[in-house]
Scaffold this motif. Structure first.
Motif, PDB file in Angstrom:
ATOM      1  N   GLY A 191       0.818  -1.209   0.000  1.00 19.46           N
ATOM      2  CA  GLY A 191       0.000   0.000   0.000  1.00 19.46           C
ATOM      3  C   GLY A 191       0.850   1.257   0.000  1.00 19.46           C
ATOM      4  O   GLY A 191       2.058   1.222   0.265  1.00 19.46           O
ATOM      5  N   ARG A 192       0.226   2.394  -0.271  1.00 17.37           N
ATOM      6  CA  ARG A 192       0.949   3.669  -0.404  1.00 17.37           C
ATOM      7  C   ARG A 192       1.776   3.990   0.831  1.00 17.37           C
ATOM      8  O   ARG A 192       2.972   4.262   0.733  1.00 17.37           O
ATOM      9  CB  ARG A 192      -0.081   4.792  -0.670  1.00 17.37           C
ATOM     10  CG  ARG A 192       0.509   6.196  -0.729  1.00 17.37           C
ATOM     11  CD  ARG A 192      -0.604   7.204  -1.017  1.00 17.37           C
ATOM     12  NE  ARG A 192      -1.672   7.154  -0.022  1.00 17.37           N
ATOM     13  CZ  ARG A 192      -1.707   7.919   1.074  1.00 17.37           C
ATOM     14  NH1 ARG A 192      -0.743   8.776   1.322  1.00 17.37           N
ATOM     15  NH2 ARG A 192      -2.716   7.826   1.920  1.00 17.37           N
ATOM     16  N   THR A 241      -5.269  -2.315   5.582  1.00 13.32           N
ATOM     17  CA  THR A 241      -6.461  -1.519   5.872  1.00 13.32           C
ATOM     18  C   THR A 241      -6.937  -1.859   7.276  1.00 13.32           C
ATOM     19  O   THR A 241      -6.725  -2.975   7.783  1.00 13.32           O
ATOM     20  CB  THR A 241      -7.580  -1.805   4.859  1.00 13.32           C
ATOM     21  OG1 THR A 241      -7.898  -3.197   4.895  1.00 13.32           O
ATOM     22  CG2 THR A 241      -7.147  -1.418   3.448  1.00 13.32           C
ATOM     23  N   GLU A 259      -7.783  12.123 -11.151  1.00 13.25           N
ATOM     24  CA  GLU A 259      -7.729  10.969 -10.255  1.00 13.25           C
ATOM     25  C   GLU A 259      -7.589  11.433  -8.810  1.00 13.25           C
ATOM     26  O   GLU A 259      -6.843  12.362  -8.494  1.00 13.25           O
ATOM     27  CB  GLU A 259      -6.538  10.093 -10.639  1.00 13.25           C
ATOM     28  CG  GLU A 259      -6.401   8.821  -9.826  1.00 13.25           C
ATOM     29  CD  GLU A 259      -5.208   7.983 -10.247  1.00 13.25           C
ATOM     30  OE1 GLU A 259      -4.897   7.000  -9.547  1.00 13.25           O
ATOM     31  OE2 GLU A 259      -4.592   8.316 -11.281  1.00 13.25           O
ATOM     32  N   ARG A 305      -6.362   9.822  -2.783  1.00 10.34           N
ATOM     33  CA  ARG A 305      -6.523   8.859  -1.699  1.00 10.34           C
ATOM     34  C   ARG A 305      -7.355   7.671  -2.185  1.00 10.34           C
ATOM     35  O   ARG A 305      -8.185   7.821  -3.083  1.00 10.34           O
ATOM     36  CB  ARG A 305      -7.215   9.511  -0.488  1.00 10.34           C
ATOM     37  CG  ARG A 305      -6.445  10.662   0.127  1.00 10.34           C
ATOM     38  CD  ARG A 305      -7.148  11.215   1.351  1.00 10.34           C
ATOM     39  NE  ARG A 305      -7.247  10.221   2.406  1.00 10.34           N
ATOM     40  CZ  ARG A 305      -6.278   9.993   3.320  1.00 10.34           C
ATOM     41  NH1 ARG A 305      -5.166  10.698   3.279  1.00 10.34           N
ATOM     42  NH2 ARG A 305      -6.436   9.086   4.248  1.00 10.34           N
ATOM     43  N   PRO A 306      -7.145   6.477  -1.606  1.00 11.37           N
ATOM     44  CA  PRO A 306      -7.913   5.303  -2.024  1.00 11.37           C
ATOM     45  C   PRO A 306      -9.409   5.508  -1.807  1.00 11.37           C
ATOM     46  O   PRO A 306      -9.838   6.171  -0.859  1.00 11.37           O
ATOM     47  CB  PRO A 306      -7.374   4.191  -1.121  1.00 11.37           C
ATOM     48  CG  PRO A 306      -6.043   4.676  -0.647  1.00 11.37           C
ATOM     49  CD  PRO A 306      -6.141   6.157  -0.564  1.00 11.37           C
ATOM     50  N   SER A 307     -10.199   4.918  -2.669  1.00 17.30           N
ATOM     51  CA  SER A 307     -11.647   5.123  -2.614  1.00 17.30           C
ATOM     52  C   SER A 307     -12.276   4.583  -1.336  1.00 17.30           C
ATOM     53  O   SER A 307     -13.311   5.098  -0.892  1.00 17.30           O
ATOM     54  CB  SER A 307     -12.317   4.484  -3.837  1.00 17.30           C
ATOM     55  OG  SER A 307     -12.038   3.093  -3.895  1.00 17.30           O
ATOM     56  N   TRP A 308     -11.657   3.567  -0.712  1.00 15.69           N
ATOM     57  CA  TRP A 308     -12.263   3.023   0.510  1.00 15.69           C
ATOM     58  C   TRP A 308     -12.338   4.084   1.611  1.00 15.69           C
ATOM     59  O   TRP A 308     -13.161   3.967   2.519  1.00 15.69           O
ATOM     60  CB  TRP A 308     -11.523   1.776   0.996  1.00 15.69           C
ATOM     61  CG  TRP A 308     -10.143   2.002   1.540  1.00 15.69           C
ATOM     62  CD1 TRP A 308      -8.969   1.884   0.872  1.00 15.69           C
ATOM     63  CD2 TRP A 308      -9.790   2.377   2.881  1.00 15.69           C
ATOM     64  NE1 TRP A 308      -7.902   2.172   1.687  1.00 15.69           N
ATOM     65  CE2 TRP A 308      -8.382   2.480   2.930  1.00 15.69           C
ATOM     66  CE3 TRP A 308     -10.527   2.650   4.032  1.00 15.69           C
ATOM     67  CZ2 TRP A 308      -7.700   2.841   4.096  1.00 15.69           C
ATOM     68  CZ3 TRP A 308      -9.849   3.006   5.189  1.00 15.69           C
ATOM     69  CH2 TRP A 308      -8.450   3.092   5.222  1.00 15.69           C
ATOM     70  N   ASN A 309     -11.489   5.093   1.546  1.00 15.05           N
ATOM     71  CA  ASN A 309     -11.516   6.167   2.546  1.00 15.05           C
ATOM     72  C   ASN A 309     -12.865   6.863   2.615  1.00 15.05           C
ATOM     73  O   ASN A 309     -13.189   7.509   3.631  1.00 15.05           O
ATOM     74  CB  ASN A 309     -10.466   7.220   2.229  1.00 15.05           C
ATOM     75  CG  ASN A 309      -9.048   6.796   2.565  1.00 15.05           C
ATOM     76  OD1 ASN A 309      -8.102   7.503   2.264  1.00 15.05           O
ATOM     77  ND2 ASN A 309      -8.871   5.644   3.170  1.00 15.05           N
ATOM     78  N   ASP A 312     -16.399   0.299   4.561  1.00 15.22           N
ATOM     79  CA  ASP A 312     -15.039  -0.223   4.414  1.00 15.22           C
ATOM     80  C   ASP A 312     -14.076   0.373   5.433  1.00 15.22           C
ATOM     81  O   ASP A 312     -12.856   0.219   5.306  1.00 15.22           O
ATOM     82  CB  ASP A 312     -14.521   0.062   2.997  1.00 15.22           C
ATOM     83  CG  ASP A 312     -15.261  -0.729   1.935  1.00 15.22           C
ATOM     84  OD1 ASP A 312     -15.782  -1.808   2.266  1.00 15.22           O
ATOM     85  OD2 ASP A 312     -15.314  -0.276   0.771  1.00 15.22           O
ATOM     86  N   ASP A 344     -14.022   5.720  -8.444  1.00 16.00           N
ATOM     87  CA  ASP A 344     -12.960   4.903  -7.849  1.00 16.00           C
ATOM     88  C   ASP A 344     -11.778   4.698  -8.786  1.00 16.00           C
ATOM     89  O   ASP A 344     -11.721   5.274  -9.883  1.00 16.00           O
ATOM     90  CB  ASP A 344     -13.518   3.569  -7.360  1.00 16.00           C
ATOM     91  CG  ASP A 344     -13.999   2.659  -8.493  1.00 16.00           C
ATOM     92  OD1 ASP A 344     -13.637   2.885  -9.666  1.00 16.00           O
ATOM     93  OD2 ASP A 344     -14.747   1.704  -8.187  1.00 16.00           O
ATOM     94  N   GLU A 345     -10.833   3.847  -8.370  1.00 10.66           N
ATOM     95  CA  GLU A 345      -9.595   3.625  -9.113  1.00 10.66           C
ATOM     96  C   GLU A 345      -9.828   2.978 -10.478  1.00 10.66           C
ATOM     97  O   GLU A 345      -8.981   3.092 -11.374  1.00 10.66           O
ATOM     98  CB  GLU A 345      -8.646   2.736  -8.286  1.00 10.66           C
ATOM     99  CG  GLU A 345      -8.159   3.357  -6.994  1.00 10.66           C
ATOM    100  CD  GLU A 345      -9.143   3.244  -5.826  1.00 10.66           C
ATOM    101  OE1 GLU A 345      -8.777   3.639  -4.712  1.00 10.66           O
ATOM    102  OE2 GLU A 345     -10.288   2.761  -6.032  1.00 10.66           O
TER     103      GLU A 345
END
Length: 390
Positions: free
Chosen positions: A15-16, A91, A181, A184-188, A193, A232-233
């Motif tokens: 992950g980032r 996560t 884009e 931050r990841p979409s789950w945020n 999630d 999302d991504e």
């Protein structure tokens, strides 16, 4: 002098945050400098094994940085006696179960925050680690930022006298994902999630406030989901169900009032993405991630309210920069070095799983205050006490 290898299971490192801050800027940086120097002249050398679900990503990461240990089976990594530390940057929803496995395997624990998705589970982790006798720590990186270290120097030198109030302002615009884009990841942005800025940031504000200003006695909080549709991504639109902004007030036991705004929906007109403005009897300071500026009371201007004429005072020019006076390490790396020494030499490391649970508690209370539209108290926590506090 001897060099001691210390095996570290790094789970979620693709992950980032896991890749950039923990692998590249911390563990690899420590290896490149020749390890962690110990007081007796010996050295600790981190030996990471990269763990995750995607073998191709692990292989690519290991190949790029010259590492030779990867593993997709966590149980296999935990079974290896050479690995003495388990680190988790997955996560949040996956973290607690993996930490429990690692504690059962007798590994020392170091992890990102939040440590769990609920206070009960966060306290359970602290209790299990204590019972198992394994050393444990939680990343509290902002305490090691140059700007906050300078602010701590001011506090310790009694620059402020009595501190009256603190204004903490954090955030930036996270693109919606349609025409640019998202950063931050979409789950945020999905509550289901584990997303939301209260869950993400209140864990930080807890340890920053506790360590710099005092213990939190009560709080009020208003959250908001300002942007309700994002992309999302994979380019697919989705409904944002988690809060992307939070407006909170914390009342401390010593009487200090802390205002904290957190937002992923704000355009920055500040010195930094995070600024902490402290007002005290003898002076004020504004700290960012790296810099800190001050204004002593003898340098405080005397403004007079008059909207009918241009303001004659250049307020920002009347502040002074606090000098560096020392080199500053990457905050993640600095804390990693302290934890490695803690594991090997039993040197002090106060930021344990119970401290991590306090961050989860504050997030839960922030959500409760928002939901119930009222001030809520912040009870004391102990790992041995059942989590029936909220």
């Amino acid at each position: 002098m001897a060099t001691h290898p210390i095996g570290i299971i790094m789970n979620g490192v693709t992950g980032r945050m896991g890749t950039n801050q923990h692998l590249i800027r911390s563990i690899l940086a420590i290896r490149e400098q020749g390890g962690v120097a110990l007081p007796n002249g010996e050295t600790l050398m981190p030996d990471p094994v990269l763990v995750g679900r995607n073998e191709a990503k692990l292989e690519a990461l290991a190949s790029k940085y010259g590492l030779n240990r990867i593993e997709t089976d966590l149980e296999q990594a935990l079974a290896d006696e050479c690995n003495v530390i388990y680190f988790d940057a997955q996560t949040t929803s996956r973290r607690a179960a993996a930490i429990k496995q690692a504690i059962s395997a007798g590994k020392h624990i170091y992890c990102e925050k939040p440590t769990a998705t609920s206070l009960d589970e966060a306290l359970e982790l602290a209790e299990l680690a204590n019972k198992a006798g394994v050393k444990n720590g939680v990343v509290q990186d902002k305490l090691f930022l140059p700007g906050l270290l300078k602010l701590k120097r001011l506090i310790d030198s009694h620059f402020f006298g009595d501190i009256y109030s603190v204004k903490l302002d954090f955030g930036y615009w996270v693109f919606e994902g349609d025409w640019q884009e998202g950063q931050r990841p979409s789950w945020n942005y999905r509550e289901e999630d584990g997303g939301g800025i209260i869950v993400d940031m209140f864990a930080h504000w807890r340890y920053v406030i506790d360590n710099l200003f005092g213990e939190i006695q009560s709080l009020s909080c208003l959250g908001a989901t300002h942007i309700r549709k994002r992309v999302d991504e994979d380019g697919q639109p989705y409904k944002a169900t988690a809060d992307d902004a939070a407006y909170a007030i914390f009342e401390l036991e010593n009487g200090i009032v802390v205002q904290a705004n957190s937002s992923w929906v704000t355009r920055v007109d500040r010195d930094d993405l995070l600024t902490i403005h402290v007002d005290g009897k003898y002076g004020s300071a504004v700290a960012g991630l790296r810099d800190c500026k001050i204004q002593h009371r003898v340098m405080t201007p005397r403004p007079t309210w008059n909207p009918d004429i241009p303001n004659p005072i250049a307020f920002q020019e009347l502040w002074q920069q606090v000098p560096d006076n020392e080199p500053y390490e990457n905050g993640f790396k600095a804390q990693w070095e302290l934890f490695l020494k803690h594991v090997h030499t039993d040197s002090p490391f106060p930021w344990d799983l119970l401290e991590g649970a306090k961050g989860t508690q504050l997030s839960d209370l922030g959500l409760q205050a928002w939901r119930e539209r009222k001030w809520v108290g912040v009870p004391k926590l102990a790992a041995t006490v059942p989590a029936k506090h909220i």
